[in-house]
Design a protein around this motif. Structure first.
Motif, PDB file in Angstrom:
ATOM      1  N   TYR A 232       0.835  -1.205   0.000  1.00 18.32           N
ATOM      2  CA  TYR A 232       0.000   0.000   0.000  1.00 18.32           C
ATOM      3  C   TYR A 232       0.871   1.258   0.000  1.00 18.32           C
ATOM      4  CZ  TYR A 232      -3.179   3.603   1.801  1.00 18.32           C
ATOM      5  OH  TYR A 232      -3.905   4.754   1.981  1.00 18.32           O
TER       6      TYR A 232
ATOM      7  N   GLY B  22       2.721   1.953  -3.185  1.00 19.62           N
ATOM      8  CA  GLY B  22       1.922   2.226  -4.366  1.00 19.62           C
ATOM      9  C   GLY B  22       1.818   1.035  -5.304  1.00 19.62           C
TER      10      GLY B  22
ATOM     11  N   LEU C 262      -0.393  -1.630  -4.920  1.00 28.82           N
ATOM     12  CA  LEU C 262      -1.676  -2.338  -4.891  1.00 28.82           C
ATOM     13  C   LEU C 262      -2.527  -1.942  -6.090  1.00 28.82           C
ATOM     14  CD1 LEU C 262      -2.809  -2.056  -1.155  1.00 28.82           C
ATOM     15  CD2 LEU C 262      -1.803  -4.033  -2.302  1.00 28.82           C
TER      16      LEU C 262
ATOM     17  N   HIS D 180      -6.205  -0.704  -2.999  1.00 26.62           N
ATOM     18  CA  HIS D 180      -5.723   0.561  -2.443  1.00 26.62           C
ATOM     19  C   HIS D 180      -6.888   1.333  -1.823  1.00 26.62           C
ATOM     20  CE1 HIS D 180      -4.185   4.691  -2.329  1.00 26.62           C
ATOM     21  NE2 HIS D 180      -2.997   4.128  -2.205  1.00 26.62           N
ATOM     22  N   GLU D 181      -7.996   1.385  -2.533  1.00 27.84           N
ATOM     23  CA  GLU D 181      -9.167   2.099  -2.024  1.00 27.84           C
ATOM     24  C   GLU D 181      -9.718   1.433  -0.767  1.00 27.84           C
ATOM     25  OE1 GLU D 181     -11.833   2.288  -5.345  1.00 27.84           O
ATOM     26  OE2 GLU D 181     -10.639   3.823  -6.355  1.00 27.84           O
TER      27      GLU D 181
ATOM     28  N   THR E 162      -7.457   2.326   2.092  1.00 20.46           N
ATOM     29  CA  THR E 162      -7.643   3.739   2.433  1.00 20.46           C
ATOM     30  C   THR E 162      -8.929   3.942   3.232  1.00 20.46           C
ATOM     31  OG1 THR E 162      -6.435   4.435   0.461  1.00 20.46           O
ATOM     32  CG2 THR E 162      -7.876   6.076   1.482  1.00 20.46           C
TER      33      THR E 162
END
Length: 78
Positions: A13, A16, A18, A23-24, A27
């Motif tokens: 994650y 950068g 994923l 990633h979302e 987050t």
């Protein structure tokens, strides 16, 4: 997503690496989980501090062997 699942994806994650959907998901979890928000902030700070440390020469062989043995179980290597 659980906190354990987030921890397993954290390096990717922050790097950068994923796919967008994962990633979302990470987050969203971080934004709704104070524990993980603090964990991620601490992890980022630790990486930043470690990168700022001066480089050192090679470790003494005996120390390196002991260190590798101690970390072997953690890293899954011998």
């Amino acid at each position: 997503m659980t906190c354990t699942e987030l921890a397993a994806l954290l390096v990717d994650y922050l790097g950068g690496e994923l796919v967008v959907e994962h990633h979302e998901t990470v987050t969203v979890h971080i934004s709704g989980c104070k524990k993980c928000e603090v964990f991620v902030a601490t992890y980022r700070h630790t990486v930043s501090v470690a990168r700022a440390l001066p480089k050192c020469g090679a470790l003494p062989p005996a120390f390196e062997a002991r260190l590798r043995a101690a970390l072997g179980d953690t890293l899954g290597t011998e």
